[in-house]
Design a protein around this motif. Structure first.
Motif, short mmCIF file in Angstrom:
data_model
loop_
_atom_site.label_atom_id
_atom_site.label_comp_id
_atom_site.label_asym_id
_atom_site.label_seq_id
_atom_site.Cartn_x
_atom_site.Cartn_y
_atom_site.Cartn_z
N TRP A 179 -18.68 -0.17 -13.75
CA TRP A 179 -17.97 -0.59 -12.56
C TRP A 179 -18.87 -0.37 -11.35
O TRP A 179 -19.86 0.35 -11.40
N THR A 180 -18.50 -1.01 -10.25
CA THR A 180 -19.15 -0.77 -8.98
C THR A 180 -18.15 -1.02 -7.86
O THR A 180 -17.22 -1.81 -8.01
N HIS A 181 -18.33 -0.31 -6.76
CA HIS A 181 -17.48 -0.47 -5.58
C HIS A 181 -18.40 -0.58 -4.37
O HIS A 181 -19.23 0.29 -4.14
N SER A 187 -15.10 -4.92 -5.61
CA SER A 187 -15.14 -4.07 -6.79
C SER A 187 -15.24 -4.94 -8.03
O SER A 187 -14.56 -5.96 -8.14
N VAL A 206 -15.20 -4.37 -12.33
CA VAL A 206 -14.96 -3.42 -13.42
C VAL A 206 -15.01 -4.19 -14.73
O VAL A 206 -14.29 -5.20 -14.88
N ARG A 242 -18.73 -1.41 -0.15
CA ARG A 242 -18.10 -1.55 1.17
C ARG A 242 -19.17 -2.14 2.10
O ARG A 242 -20.32 -1.75 2.04
N THR A 271 -14.48 -4.93 1.02
CA THR A 271 -14.59 -4.13 -0.19
C THR A 271 -14.67 -5.10 -1.37
O THR A 271 -13.90 -6.06 -1.46
N ALA A 298 -24.30 -0.69 -3.12
CA ALA A 298 -23.21 -0.01 -3.84
C ALA A 298 -22.86 1.29 -3.16
O ALA A 298 -23.73 2.05 -2.75
N GLU A 299 -21.57 1.52 -3.02
CA GLU A 299 -21.09 2.80 -2.52
C GLU A 299 -20.88 3.76 -3.69
O GLU A 299 -21.22 4.93 -3.61
N GLY A 357 -20.47 3.72 -8.35
CA GLY A 357 -20.47 2.94 -9.58
C GLY A 357 -21.77 2.99 -10.34
O GLY A 357 -22.74 3.60 -9.92
N THR A 410 -8.14 -11.22 -6.15
CA THR A 410 -8.11 -10.40 -7.35
C THR A 410 -8.08 -11.37 -8.52
O THR A 410 -7.15 -12.18 -8.63
N SER A 429 -12.24 -7.68 -7.46
CA SER A 429 -11.34 -7.52 -6.33
C SER A 429 -12.16 -7.59 -5.05
O SER A 429 -13.16 -6.89 -4.92
#
Length: 196
Positions: free
Chosen positions: A74-76, A187, A189, A78, A185, A93-94, A96, A160, A116
């Motif tokens: 996964w990665t998130h 994301s 996964v 911002r 944001t 990446a923040e 993940g 999403t 998302s």
């Protein structure tokens, strides 16, 4: 009197013959007791070993599995800043496990990914609309994975979805106009159990 010693010998012999079955029975009884004791000790040891195995398995299965959590890719991301027409946003990446190279998210393996994306986009005065594009690149070819038109009076972007992505693909985010991006944001996964 001579007959008396023979009679005594006969009586002694008779008593000895009677003692042998009694002593043999006593020895058999003692042997049976030893065997029973050994069976009892063996059964207790087996039950203790079985109980120890059950406790070990119970503790092992009740502990949270860190290895399974580590396998989830996964990665998130911002992002807040300015977008430039025709230039991919420089994403970093923040949190993940997925690698980001030159602002592109590198997809590590084939599978279904939950995507998302949320953001507020403020267009410059000269611009009436903006096209926000999530683009996938596979080796030398690119394709649009998702696209949304943002008008000057509607600044909210909300996506999403689930996408099937291939390993060694990269994902980039593009804008067709200059704009200010606020609180973006993004994301990704991996939701399938594919081997990478």
């Amino acid at each position: 009197m001579e007959g008396e010693p023979d009679a005594e010998l006969g009586a002694a012999e008779q008593m000895h013959n009677q003692r042998e079955p009694v002593e043999d029975g006593w020895m058999l009884w003692q042997g049976g007791q030893v065997r029973n004791t050994l069976h009892l000790v063996s059964a207790v040891a087996q039950w203790i070993l079985l109980l120890a195995c059950l406790i070990y398995l119970g503790v092992h299965f009740l502990q949270p599995s860190t290895t399974q959590r580590d396998k989830v890719l996964w990665t998130h991301i911002r992002y807040s800043g300015r977008s430039t027409r025709g230039v991919a946003m420089n994403l970093t990446a923040e949190l993940g496990h997925m690698q980001i190279r030159n602002g592109s998210i590198m997809i590590p393996c084939d599978g279904l990914y939950l995507v998302s994306l949320k953001s507020f986009i403020y267009l410059e005065e000269k611009e009436d609309w903006l096209r926000l594009t999530l683009q996938g690149t596979h080796k030398t070819s690119s394709s649009t994975l998702w696209q949304q038109m943002v008008h000057s009076n509607d600044t909210t972007v909300n996506l999403t979805t689930v996408l099937y992505l291939f390993g060694d693909d990269s994902i980039t985010l593009w804008t067709s106009s200059n704009a200010n991006i606020s609180d973006l944001t993004l994301s990704l996964v991996l939701i399938t159990e594919n081997e990478c």
